[in-house]
Structure formats: C-alpha cells, structure tokens
Write an enzyme that holds these catalytic residues in place. Structure first.
Site, PDB file in Angstrom:
ATOM      1  N   LYS A   1      41.154  40.379  45.976  1.00 32.15           N
ATOM      2  CA  LYS A   1      41.370  40.934  45.249  1.00 32.15           C
ATOM      3  C   LYS A   1      42.783  40.332  44.308  1.00 32.15           C
ATOM      4  CE  LYS A   1      40.144  43.467  41.030  1.00 32.15           C
ATOM      5  NZ  LYS A   1      39.392  44.425  41.437  1.00 32.15           N
TER       6      LYS A   1
ATOM      7  N   CYS B   1      42.769  46.161  35.573  1.00 29.81           N
ATOM      8  CA  CYS B   1      42.694  45.201  36.998  1.00 29.81           C
ATOM      9  C   CYS B   1      44.498  43.888  36.881  1.00 29.81           C
ATOM     10  CB  CYS B   1      41.600  44.384  37.105  1.00 29.81           C
ATOM     11  SG  CYS B   1      40.313  45.182  38.047  1.00 29.81           S
TER      12      CYS B   1
END
Length: 418
Positions: A202, A256
């Site tokens: 991720k 993010c």
C-alpha cells in the site's frame, strides 16, 4: 457471520455497507457521537456515487447497526485514521485505541483485520502485542491480518468490489480466513502474502504516485524558467509507448498520497532519499502557486483573490490534506483579501468560504482554479465579465478552454507556462 467494523469514515462505512448488502450482520463503531447520530438517522456523512442507494437498501434489510461501542462478532475490522504527527511520523493512537476496545469482546476463533494504512511492521510490533492481552493464542485461537484499501474517491464502491485485494496474514491460516471474509463482496483477485508485505504494498503504490507527481511538478517549474508549455510537452512525451508523465498541479492532497510516503521515510530515513525529495517538491508547490498569484496582482491596490476549489481533487468532497487550503493560508499572510468557493463542500469549513460562483468572483482581481471540478471546466467566463474588477485568471490545473478570453480582456496564466 457477524462483522464488527471500527471506524466509519471513507473506507469503513462503505465496507460495512458492502458486507451488510451481502447478508452479513454488521455492527459499525465510531467514537464520533455526531457521526453515529447521523448514521442512525439514515444520514450519510459524505458523498460518493452509489453510496446513498446502497445505504438505503441496507437499512431496509436491518442487517446494520451503529454505536460507539464494539460487540461480540466473528470478525473485527479496524479502519481508523493514521494521520501524521507534527514530526511527520505516523500517529497510531487510533489503531491502538481500537485494538484495546475490541480486546474484551474477542473470543476463540475470531479474526482481526487491520485495514488502516500503517508503517511496515505495525501488525507485528503494535497490533499483535496489544491483542495478546486477550490471552488467546495468536495464530491458533486468534487470527490477525492486514488488508489495505486500494480505491479512489469518486469511484470508491466499484473499485472496492472489482479491484484486486491484498491480504497479509501473520500466518497462512490468518490470511485464508481474511480472504474468505472479503470474498463476500470482492470480485477482483485476492492475493495472499505476509503482513509486512501487505503494509509495504500500500505504501509503495501511493509513493509511486507521489514521486511521479513530483516529477511532473518539477518539470512545470523548469517550464516556467525556460519558457515552454509544460502541458503540450507532457502530451507529446506521453505519445511514447513507455512514458506516462502525470499532470502537475498546486500540490498533493488526500489522506493517502500526501501522507503514506512519510511512513516509509520514518522506517528507513537513510534510504528513502528520493521519496523524501518528492515529498519536499510536492509540499513546496502551494508556496510557488501563492508566489505566482502575488506577482500577478503585484501592482493592484488591495487585491481580491478568488479561489475555485477546496477539495484535493476534482468532483469529490474530500478536503483532507488539500493544497488549496495551504494556498489560502499563504495568501492571507501576504496579505490579500481571499474568497473561496467549492460546489462539492456543503459544510462551511473556512471563514473565507462563499456559496456561489457569483459571490466568489465579485470584485475579484484574480480568479485561481485550484481544483479541476467539472463545473469549473465548464465556466463561461464571459458571463461573469462584470464580476471581475481586474480580468486575471490563473489556471493551475489546465482545466479551462482559454480560447477567446483574450478578446474580452482576460489575462490567462497557467502553471508551467511562462
């Protein structure tokens, strides 16, 4: 099967709705009492295509409940924020709190999945020790995995269902149990690995984006200095079959891409040199934008600046880490008068926020497009001629068609165009 989901934000709530829509009993938990009240009264906290319809359908089935406290369940999913602290290190306090909250409810055979984006080894070094307080044998009686979300706001529900899913377990049985859970709604391929690899995948995905945006932003700064059109140059360079340069802009936002690279830097500061430099370039872009605005209105007494866009990207309502907010703060330090309008942000979050295009453009000396909302791309500025005091437009996103604007007295500036 019953699932208890802790954290009902941009990922936790859609996950809860998708599980419930597949017939699972779901209990959603959040410490924000205002949010629990909203959800209990069938009010959504944010907009996302398809979410309202899914919510309505799930409510009818009575398979979903909300409260500030966990309950016994077969599986527990932790989907809480992991913001940066003042030193750009991961604040894992929400993860720790969630883990402690579920400990009294954990039973033999339960599965705990961490969905939050975290630094590598968080599952092994933070989550697992906290869950060990249950006295259950980890990996035999209590199973633990990490499975990060990999979706984009604006297309979130489709991607949650159709995208491949990465699941990293503390052992093989943990990974398999988590895979069986997500198979209830995931149609994409499910890839099993260990926890640290899942955590890093991720972070690597978002760091890849951050570094490539930094490259585009650096090209735009070079274009301003050397006097060529960065947008034309990128378009032509991308004709090469193995080149895909991204678009420059006023900075990087969202929870993010602007955050996750710091988790890698935190763990490997001596090796993450390119990653750190990319973060520096992208974090500097709002300063460059503010400086260029100041130059545009330099000769105008008491200038009024109109900012179009608060969200970090087009056609969403997410303002987390938005560079638009940083640009506004920097302009106030100059100082100049600033107004901002965003059709996707219903709630007033800044004193400078106004409710319409007409209001934000009234008596403006420079209109700055910071977010590429569809509405902004379609603005007919000729209709607002009388709103402008000085006809300056600064397009940081290459959003508008500037053809013909010069004939009406507009001066159009672009990022990456000298």
């Amino acid at each position: 099967m019953k699932v208890c989901i802790l954290g009902l934000g941009y990922i936790g709530l859609p996950s809860a709705l998708l599980f419930a829509s597949r017939g699972l009993e779901v209990h959603g938990v959040d410490i924000d009492m205002e949010l629990i009240h909203k959800l209990s009264n069938q009010l959504l906290p944010f907009r996302e295509p398809g979410l309202e319809e899914l919510f309505a359908n799930v409510i009818e089935t009575e398979t979903l409940t909300f409260s500030p406290e966990p309950c016994t369940a077969d599986a527990f999913i932790i989907s809480v924020p992991t913001p940066l602290d003042k030193d750009n290190r991961a604040d894992l306090s929400f993860v720790k709190t969630a883990a402690k909250m579920i400990c009294p409810f954990l039973q033999k055979g339960n599965l705990v999945v961490l969905e939050s984006t975290v630094p590598p080894k968080t599952v092994d070094e933070v989550l697992t020790p906290l869950l060990s307080a249950t006295g259950l044998v980890i990996g035999e009686e209590l199973f633990i995995a990490h499975s990060p979300e990999r979706v984009i706001p604006g297309d979130l529900l489709r991607e949650m269902v159709e995208n491949d899913r990465i699941i990293g377990g503390i052992n093989e049985e943990s990974a398999e149990k988590a895979a069986n859970l997500y198979r209830h709604f995931v149609k994409g391929k499910i890839h099993l690995t260990d926890a640290i690899t899942s955590e890093m995948v991720k972070l690597m995905e978002n760091t890849y984006r951050d570094v490539n945006i930094a490259l585009a932003n650096e090209f735009s700064l070079i274009a301003e200095k050397e006097k060529f059109n960065i947008w034309e140059a990128i378009s032509l360079a991308n004709q090469h079959p193995r080149v895909n340069i991204l678009s420059p802009g006023p900075g990087v936002g969202g929870h993010c891409i602007a955050v996750d690279p710091w988790f890698i830097i935190e763990k490997a500061p001596d090796h993450a040199r390119l990653i750190r430099k990319a973060r520096f370039i992208n974090d500097r872009m709002p300063y460059f934008i503010a400086e260029k605005i100041a130059k545009i209105v330099n000769q105008i007494p008491d200038p009024v600046i109109s900012l179009l866009g608060l969200t970090y990207k087009g056609d969403v309502d997410d303002i987390r880490e938005s560079p638009s907010i940083k640009v506004l703060q920097l302009l106030k330090e100059i100082p100049v008068s600033v107004k901002v309008f965003d059709p996707n942000v219903d709630k007033k979050v800044l004193d400078e926020q106004v409710d319409s295009l007409e209001e934000v453009l009234k008596d403006t000396d420079c209109c700055v497009i910071l977010t590429n909302h569809t509405l902004f791309k379609e603005i007919d500025f000729k209709k607002y001629l009388n709103n402008f005091r000085t006809k300056n437009i600064f397009d940081t996103r290459n959003s508008i068609n500037s053809c013909g604007l010069a004939e009406d007295g507009f001066a159009v500036y672009q990022l990456g165009v000298s």
